[in-house]
Scaffold this active site. Sequence first.
Site, PDB file in Angstrom:
ATOM      1  CE  LYS A   1       6.164   0.761  11.283  1.00 47.57           C
ATOM      2  NZ  LYS A   1       7.137   1.053  11.692  1.00 47.57           N
TER       3      LYS A   1
ATOM      4  CB  SER B   1      12.019   0.703   4.699  1.00 46.89           C
ATOM      5  OG  SER B   1      12.825   1.408   5.602  1.00 46.89           O
TER       6      SER B   1
ATOM      7  CE  LYS C   1      10.347   4.056   6.127  1.00 47.57           C
ATOM      8  NZ  LYS C   1       9.117   3.519   6.846  1.00 47.57           N
ATOM      9  CG  LEU C   2      16.273   7.388   0.591  1.00 49.56           C
ATOM     10  CD1 LEU C   2      17.206   8.552  -0.076  1.00 49.56           C
ATOM     11  CD2 LEU C   2      17.416   6.153   0.339  1.00 49.56           C
ATOM     12  CE  LYS C   3      13.760   2.951   8.561  1.00 51.74           C
ATOM     13  NZ  LYS C   3      12.640   3.366   9.388  1.00 51.74           N
TER      14      LYS C   3
ATOM     15  CG  ASN D   1      12.861   5.032  12.702  1.00 47.97           C
ATOM     16  OD1 ASN D   1      13.287   4.948  11.939  1.00 47.97           O
ATOM     17  ND2 ASN D   1      11.657   4.456  13.174  1.00 47.97           N
TER      18      ASN D   1
ATOM     19  N   GLY E   1       5.863  -1.747   7.942  1.00 47.04           N
ATOM     20  CA  GLY E   1       6.652  -2.962   8.409  1.00 47.04           C
ATOM     21  C   GLY E   1       7.526  -2.698   9.431  1.00 47.04           C
TER      22      GLY E   1
ATOM     23  CD  GLU F   1       7.657   6.347   8.447  1.00 40.85           C
ATOM     24  OE1 GLU F   1       7.813   6.245   7.112  1.00 40.85           O
ATOM     25  OE2 GLU F   1       7.451   5.368   9.064  1.00 40.85           O
TER      26      GLU F   1
ATOM     27  CG  ASP G   1       6.189   4.263  12.563  1.00 43.48           C
ATOM     28  OD1 ASP G   1       5.467   3.750  12.987  1.00 43.48           O
ATOM     29  OD2 ASP G   1       7.131   4.055  12.042  1.00 43.48           O
TER      30      ASP G   1
ATOM     31  CG  ASP H   1      11.119   6.400   9.096  1.00 44.25           C
ATOM     32  OD1 ASP H   1      10.773   7.241  10.167  1.00 44.25           O
ATOM     33  OD2 ASP H   1      10.471   5.161   9.057  1.00 44.25           O
TER      34      ASP H   1
HETATM   35  O1  OSB Z   1      10.265   3.020  11.093  1.00 43.87           O
HETATM   36  O2  OSB Z   1       9.251   2.147   9.533  1.00 43.87           O
HETATM   37  C1  OSB Z   1       9.986   2.118  10.484  1.00 43.87           C
HETATM   38  C2  OSB Z   1      11.921  -1.383  10.626  1.00 43.87           C
HETATM   39  C3  OSB Z   1      11.692  -1.396  11.859  1.00 43.87           C
HETATM   40  C4  OSB Z   1      11.472  -0.556  12.528  1.00 43.87           C
HETATM   41  C5  OSB Z   1      10.630   0.559  12.246  1.00 43.87           C
HETATM   42  C6  OSB Z   1      10.679   0.848  10.893  1.00 43.87           C
HETATM   43  C7  OSB Z   1      11.268  -0.102   9.987  1.00 43.87           C
HETATM   44  C8  OSB Z   1      11.348   0.034   8.659  1.00 43.87           C
HETATM   45  C9  OSB Z   1      11.374  -1.260   7.471  1.00 43.87           C
HETATM   46  O3  OSB Z   1      11.245   1.064   7.901  1.00 43.87           O
HETATM   47  C10 OSB Z   1      10.005  -1.615   6.898  1.00 43.87           C
HETATM   48  C11 OSB Z   1       9.920  -2.952   6.587  1.00 43.87           C
HETATM   49  O4  OSB Z   1       9.702  -3.777   7.297  1.00 43.87           O
HETATM   50  O5  OSB Z   1      10.411  -3.092   5.445  1.00 43.87           O
HETATM   51 MG    MG Z   2       8.708   4.640  10.655  1.00 38.69          MG
END
Ligand code: OSB
Ligand code: MG
Length: 372
Positions: free
Chosen positions: A264, A136, A162-164, A191, A292, A215, A240, A189
């Site tokens: 998770k 990620s 996976k790009l934020k 969020n 994660g 995501e 998520d 993703d």
């Molecule tokens: O949205 O998946 C998520 C990390 C912290 C909180 C939320 C997310 C994430 C990641 C990182 O995407 C995943 C990782 O632990 O490598």
């Molecule tokens: Mg996520």
Amino acid sequence: MDIVRIDIEELELALVEPFETSFGVELRRRFLLVHLEDAQGTEGWGECVASREPLYSEETVASAWSFLAECVVPRWRKTPPSDLEGVTRLLAAFRGNRMAKSALQQALVDQSARRARQPLARWLGGRRSHIPVGVSVGIHPTASRLVARVGRYVDDGYRRIKLKVRPGYDAEPVCAVRRAFPDLTLWVDANQAYAPTAGPRIAAWARQFRVAQVEQPFPERALRAHARLARRAPFRVCLDESIVDSESLDDALDVRAMTSVNVKTGRIGGPLVARELARRAVRHGVVAWVGGMLESGVGRAHNVHFASLGAFTLPGDISASDRYYLDEIIDRPFALERDGTLAVPSGPGTGVELAEPAHRRAVRRRRSYRLK
Ligand code: OSB
Ligand code: MG
């Protein structure tokens, strides 16, 4: 079971590089570890993924600490559970606090597998010896730096990236990465950062740049917006934050809000509850994979074992130790194999031990509670 002591520790670790998401930038992480010991001296460790501030979910490091110390410990002392089901019932009596519950349940399954002299993966019913993984990638200040960062992960061997993303940081960085890596499996993703009305615009760039999975673009409760995006989309829509228990899973299945689910254990209240939820999602045709929360080696070891279950069929957000923290607090850091997998440790329980003095150096406060 016969747990005689529980220790709660608060730790702080510095990330190898800043991790920016639509919530903000993280440079270091505060988190809790839960440690258990039974009368024979068998131990178990679990990690709480709540962060310092309630951004990803309502829980925090402080709320998890007080829930465990002020609610779980007193109730445990009053009516000590005799087995794992008893603990599950004890925890289920309390509302919410899923990340805190999960830390305790992780420690318990680690301890149970150690007592059974089995790797946690096998104890949980998992079969894989290697877990396919991706990485990620946080928000970067420029497209060229993002492309360089992705390039290094691709060279390392990660199976997908996976790009934020967030409003104002989406089509352009995704286009740049797609141009540089025409064959890369690309996920994004957000969020929860987009308004429910942003669906058509997201669908346009996701389709154009062949994004395989989008995501959590919309807020946790906006199931209908996710369902509209998922309809006829050439990409998977993954939830998520929206999926926290079996009721939210039912709601999402009812309106067809997702075609993929990021599982998770922390978000759902523990490995045993998350295993059930994942199996049910898969029975309903939803693809499941393990996410994660920037865990330390303790939580990541749990994720690796959990990801060995047959329900999970896409690469997890479970990267190698060197992607996360300057210091690793376990004795056998996770390294990426050349085929883009992590090996499931073969020793009893999680198969990893705390490494001193790295672990002790990271501890900020610690309390011990006798349970017997
Ligand atoms: O949205 O998946 C998520 C990390 C912290 C909180 C939320 C997310 C994430 C990641 C990182 O995407 C995943 C990782 O632990 O490598
Ligand atoms: Mg996520």
